[in-house]
Structure formats: C-alpha cells, structure tokens
Design a protein around this motif. Structure first.
Motif, PDB file in Angstrom:
ATOM      1  N   ASP A  18       0.851  -1.179   0.000  1.00  0.00           N
ATOM      2  CA  ASP A  18       0.000   0.000   0.000  1.00  0.00           C
ATOM      3  C   ASP A  18       0.890   1.234   0.000  1.00  0.00           C
ATOM      4  OD1 ASP A  18      -2.756   1.050   0.232  1.00  0.00           O
ATOM      5  OD2 ASP A  18      -2.020   1.892   2.113  1.00  0.00           O
ATOM      6  N   LEU A  19       0.461   2.255  -0.720  1.00  0.00           N
ATOM      7  CA  LEU A  19       1.176   3.526  -0.701  1.00  0.00           C
ATOM      8  C   LEU A  19       0.744   4.334   0.514  1.00  0.00           C
ATOM      9  CD1 LEU A  19       0.934   4.624  -4.444  1.00  0.00           C
ATOM     10  CD2 LEU A  19       2.871   3.529  -3.295  1.00  0.00           C
ATOM     11  N   SER A  20       1.656   5.078   1.073  1.00  0.00           N
ATOM     12  CA  SER A  20       1.329   5.996   2.161  1.00  0.00           C
ATOM     13  C   SER A  20       1.414   7.420   1.639  1.00  0.00           C
ATOM     14  CB  SER A  20       2.292   5.800   3.343  1.00  0.00           C
ATOM     15  OG  SER A  20       3.635   5.913   2.929  1.00  0.00           O
ATOM     16  N   GLY A  21       0.569   8.284   2.179  1.00  0.00           N
ATOM     17  CA  GLY A  21       0.532   9.674   1.743  1.00  0.00           C
ATOM     18  C   GLY A  21      -0.257   9.898   0.472  1.00  0.00           C
ATOM     19  N   PHE A  22      -0.895   8.863  -0.029  1.00  0.00           N
ATOM     20  CA  PHE A  22      -1.536   8.973  -1.337  1.00  0.00           C
ATOM     21  C   PHE A  22      -2.871   9.715  -1.281  1.00  0.00           C
ATOM     22  CE2 PHE A  22      -3.774   7.492  -5.130  1.00  0.00           C
ATOM     23  CZ  PHE A  22      -2.807   7.717  -6.095  1.00  0.00           C
ATOM     24  N   THR A  23      -3.579   9.611  -0.173  1.00  0.00           N
ATOM     25  CA  THR A  23      -4.885  10.259  -0.084  1.00  0.00           C
ATOM     26  C   THR A  23      -4.756  11.772  -0.213  1.00  0.00           C
ATOM     27  OG1 THR A  23      -5.737   8.482   1.307  1.00  0.00           O
ATOM     28  CG2 THR A  23      -6.936  10.566   1.334  1.00  0.00           C
ATOM     29  N   GLY A  24      -3.833  12.356   0.527  1.00  0.00           N
ATOM     30  CA  GLY A  24      -3.628  13.800   0.423  1.00  0.00           C
ATOM     31  C   GLY A  24      -3.130  14.211  -0.942  1.00  0.00           C
ATOM     32  N   LEU A  25      -2.259  13.376  -1.527  1.00  0.00           N
ATOM     33  CA  LEU A  25      -1.730  13.681  -2.855  1.00  0.00           C
ATOM     34  C   LEU A  25      -2.837  13.644  -3.902  1.00  0.00           C
ATOM     35  CD1 LEU A  25       0.806  14.210  -4.576  1.00  0.00           C
ATOM     36  CD2 LEU A  25       1.031  11.731  -4.819  1.00  0.00           C
ATOM     37  N   SER A  26      -3.715  12.644  -3.822  1.00  0.00           N
ATOM     38  CA  SER A  26      -4.779  12.529  -4.816  1.00  0.00           C
ATOM     39  C   SER A  26      -5.762  13.691  -4.719  1.00  0.00           C
ATOM     40  CB  SER A  26      -5.508  11.186  -4.654  1.00  0.00           C
ATOM     41  OG  SER A  26      -6.122  11.097  -3.394  1.00  0.00           O
ATOM     42  N   GLU A  27      -5.952  14.221  -3.527  1.00  0.00           N
ATOM     43  CA  GLU A  27      -6.832  15.378  -3.363  1.00  0.00           C
ATOM     44  C   GLU A  27      -6.299  16.576  -4.139  1.00  0.00           C
ATOM     45  OE1 GLU A  27      -8.796  18.090   0.217  1.00  0.00           O
ATOM     46  OE2 GLU A  27      -7.118  16.765   0.641  1.00  0.00           O
ATOM     47  N   ALA A  28      -4.988  16.737  -4.134  1.00  0.00           N
ATOM     48  CA  ALA A  28      -4.378  17.891  -4.792  1.00  0.00           C
ATOM     49  C   ALA A  28      -4.196  17.691  -6.298  1.00  0.00           C
ATOM     50  CB  ALA A  28      -3.020  18.181  -4.147  1.00  0.00           C
ATOM     51  N   MET A  29      -4.084  16.426  -6.732  1.00  0.00           N
ATOM     52  CA  MET A  29      -3.733  16.161  -8.126  1.00  0.00           C
ATOM     53  C   MET A  29      -4.924  16.199  -9.077  1.00  0.00           C
ATOM     54  SD  MET A  29      -0.946  13.083  -7.914  1.00  0.00           S
ATOM     55  CE  MET A  29      -0.723  13.059  -9.682  1.00  0.00           C
ATOM     56  N   GLY A  30      -6.067  15.745  -8.665  1.00  0.00           N
ATOM     57  CA  GLY A  30      -7.188  15.602  -9.584  1.00  0.00           C
ATOM     58  C   GLY A  30      -7.281  14.186 -10.117  1.00  0.00           C
ATOM     59  N   ALA A  31      -8.471  13.803 -10.556  1.00  0.00           N
ATOM     60  CA  ALA A  31      -8.761  12.414 -10.906  1.00  0.00           C
ATOM     61  C   ALA A  31      -7.933  11.904 -12.078  1.00  0.00           C
ATOM     62  CB  ALA A  31     -10.252  12.253 -11.199  1.00  0.00           C
ATOM     63  N   ALA A  32      -7.776  12.699 -13.125  1.00  0.00           N
ATOM     64  CA  ALA A  32      -7.048  12.236 -14.312  1.00  0.00           C
ATOM     65  C   ALA A  32      -5.580  11.980 -13.986  1.00  0.00           C
ATOM     66  CB  ALA A  32      -7.172  13.258 -15.437  1.00  0.00           C
ATOM     67  N   ALA A  33      -4.964  12.872 -13.228  1.00  0.00           N
ATOM     68  CA  ALA A  33      -3.556  12.698 -12.865  1.00  0.00           C
ATOM     69  C   ALA A  33      -3.384  11.505 -11.934  1.00  0.00           C
ATOM     70  CB  ALA A  33      -3.035  13.975 -12.210  1.00  0.00           C
ATOM     71  N   PRO A 101      10.044  15.540  -7.947  1.00  0.00           N
ATOM     72  CA  PRO A 101      10.453  15.606  -6.537  1.00  0.00           C
ATOM     73  C   PRO A 101       9.339  16.031  -5.591  1.00  0.00           C
ATOM     74  CG  PRO A 101      12.167  16.521  -7.929  1.00  0.00           C
ATOM     75  CD  PRO A 101      11.004  16.240  -8.831  1.00  0.00           C
ATOM     76  N   ALA A 102       8.511  16.984  -5.996  1.00  0.00           N
ATOM     77  CA  ALA A 102       7.440  17.449  -5.116  1.00  0.00           C
ATOM     78  C   ALA A 102       6.423  16.340  -4.846  1.00  0.00           C
ATOM     79  CB  ALA A 102       6.740  18.653  -5.740  1.00  0.00           C
ATOM     80  N   THR A 103       6.219  15.467  -5.832  1.00  0.00           N
ATOM     81  CA  THR A 103       5.303  14.330  -5.656  1.00  0.00           C
ATOM     82  C   THR A 103       5.968  13.215  -4.878  1.00  0.00           C
ATOM     83  OG1 THR A 103       4.174  14.870  -7.739  1.00  0.00           O
ATOM     84  CG2 THR A 103       3.885  12.637  -6.869  1.00  0.00           C
ATOM     85  N   ALA A 104       7.199  12.883  -5.271  1.00  0.00           N
ATOM     86  CA  ALA A 104       7.921  11.775  -4.635  1.00  0.00           C
ATOM     87  C   ALA A 104       8.114  11.996  -3.146  1.00  0.00           C
ATOM     88  CB  ALA A 104       9.274  11.585  -5.318  1.00  0.00           C
ATOM     89  N   SER A 105       8.282  13.236  -2.740  1.00  0.00           N
ATOM     90  CA  SER A 105       8.523  13.529  -1.321  1.00  0.00           C
ATOM     91  C   SER A 105       7.310  13.251  -0.450  1.00  0.00           C
ATOM     92  CB  SER A 105       8.952  14.990  -1.162  1.00  0.00           C
ATOM     93  OG  SER A 105       7.898  15.867  -1.521  1.00  0.00           O
ATOM     94  N   LEU A 106       6.153  13.119  -1.058  1.00  0.00           N
ATOM     95  CA  LEU A 106       4.920  12.910  -0.304  1.00  0.00           C
ATOM     96  C   LEU A 106       4.499  11.444  -0.233  1.00  0.00           C
ATOM     97  CD1 LEU A 106       2.817  15.880  -1.741  1.00  0.00           C
ATOM     98  CD2 LEU A 106       4.078  15.794   0.421  1.00  0.00           C
ATOM     99  N   ILE A 107       5.193  10.570  -0.958  1.00  0.00           N
ATOM    100  CA  ILE A 107       4.751   9.177  -1.071  1.00  0.00           C
ATOM    101  C   ILE A 107       5.756   8.235  -0.411  1.00  0.00           C
ATOM    102  CG2 ILE A 107       4.260   7.287  -2.677  1.00  0.00           C
ATOM    103  CD1 ILE A 107       3.218   9.217  -4.640  1.00  0.00           C
ATOM    104  N   GLY A 108       5.231   7.252   0.287  1.00  0.00           N
ATOM    105  CA  GLY A 108       6.006   6.136   0.798  1.00  0.00           C
ATOM    106  C   GLY A 108       5.231   4.862   0.538  1.00  0.00           C
TER     107      GLY A 108
END
Length: 199
Positions: A18-33, A101-108
């Motif tokens: 499972d990815l961590s930090g993905f929920t917050g990232l998906s909120e900012a990215m939008g569905a298509a991204a 980098p801005a995306t990678a730093s938010l995901i584990g």
C-alpha cells in the motif's frame, strides 16, 4: 468458468502492499492525474509478482493483494513470496524515484506478508465475481503493513512465513532485517512474532 466454483481451503502466502501519503496527494492532483499515477504504479508492481509466480488478486485504490499458492500450493512458495516482497520494495522505490520531486517527497509505501490457511473462492453475485483468498491469514497480512509503517520499515513479515522460506532468503542477504519480536496486531487477540526489513 468452473475455476474455484467450490471454495478450497489450503495453505497460501499473502502479501499486501500500500502507498502511504496517497490520499492527500490525490486530493491535490485531480482524478485524471491520479489515474495516470496509479497506472504506472500498478505496472511496476506487476513485474516482480509475475516473475515469481504470484497472482495479484485485487488492486484496491493505491494498494494490492498478492497470493502465492493459487490455484494450489507449490514447492518453494514461501521463499518466492519473500523474494517478491523484496522485489516489490525495489520496484516501488524505483517508481517513486521517477516522479517529480514534489510528488515523490509525499509518497512512501508499506508491505505486510504472512503464511497460513486461507479459503480460495469466487466471491460475489451471479453477474460480478472475483477470485480471492479469505481468512485470518489474509487479515493478518494486511495488518502487518501497519506494523511496518509504525516502526519506519518497508516490510513486516510473520515469523511463520520467514521460517518456512528458510535462512538464505534475500532478506537475510540484503538490507536491514530485525527480529523476531512480539507485535500486537490490531483487531487480533494476542501478539505474534514478526520480522522487520528495509533496504
């Protein structure tokens, strides 16, 4: 069409990632991204699973469930499962490194793996079914991800699985392996022996 028409109880090794930090990232990215991001992630984790003879039974949002022992237990199943855990960690790390980098730093990510009795079956109604494994082994493997994340490791693997795989696994030869120790599993009575690993 008749595959697993009747449930089968047997031994299997189960992995959750499972990815961590993905929920917050998906909120900012939008569905298509988010869709593009997940598609690249799924493609990366399919490779180490297929190479070792496992089966991805479910993609669940930003995670996956993987079973070794489908359709039946095979020799070396436990060691292949352990190898797959390390392969998943490597594949996910390398995928994260390709992101901005801005995306990678938010995901584990976190991985849990366990060996035990499961029931393999088809779940669902007449028009929508899926092949899956159920039982305490599955639930425990899922909860082991929390143990890994809570101690800042990439992988938590049960002592049952690691002992079945033997002493020469890739976890013994690379990275940092610690254990076994008694760990509480959320929702499960009693503790179990767990090993932790990170690259």
């Amino acid at each position: 069409p008749g595959f697993l028409a009747r449930p089968v109880e047997q031994q299997a090794a189960v992995i959750f990632i499972d990815l961590s930090g993905f929920t917050g990232l998906s909120e900012a990215m939008g569905a298509a991204a988010v869709r593009e991001l997940l598609n690249g992630y799924y493609a990366r984790i399919e490779e180490p699973v297929a190479a070792r003879g496992g089966a991805i039974t479910n993609f669940m949002g930003d995670g996956a469930m993987i079973v070794f022992g489908l359709p039946e237990p095979r020799p070396g199943m436990a060691s292949k499962c352990i190898d797959c855990c390390a392969g998943l960690a490597e594949a996910t790390r390398s995928w994260i490194e390709t992101l901005p980098p801005a995306t990678a730093s938010l995901i584990g990510f976190k991985i849990g793996a366990h060996l035990g009795a499961v029931v393999l079956s088809r779940l669902g109604g007449g028009s929508q079914q899926q092949i899956t494994a159920t039982g305490d082994t599955v639930n425990t493997a899922s909860r082991l991800m929390e143990v890994a994340a809570g101690r800042s490791f990439e992988l938590a693997v049960s002592n049952d699985l690691l002992q079945a795989a033997g002493s020469g696994t890739i976890l013994h030869r690379s990275g940092i392996l610690e254990g076994p120790f008694e760990a509480g599993i959320r929702g499960r009575t009693g503790a179990m022996q767990v090993w932790l690993w990170r690259s």
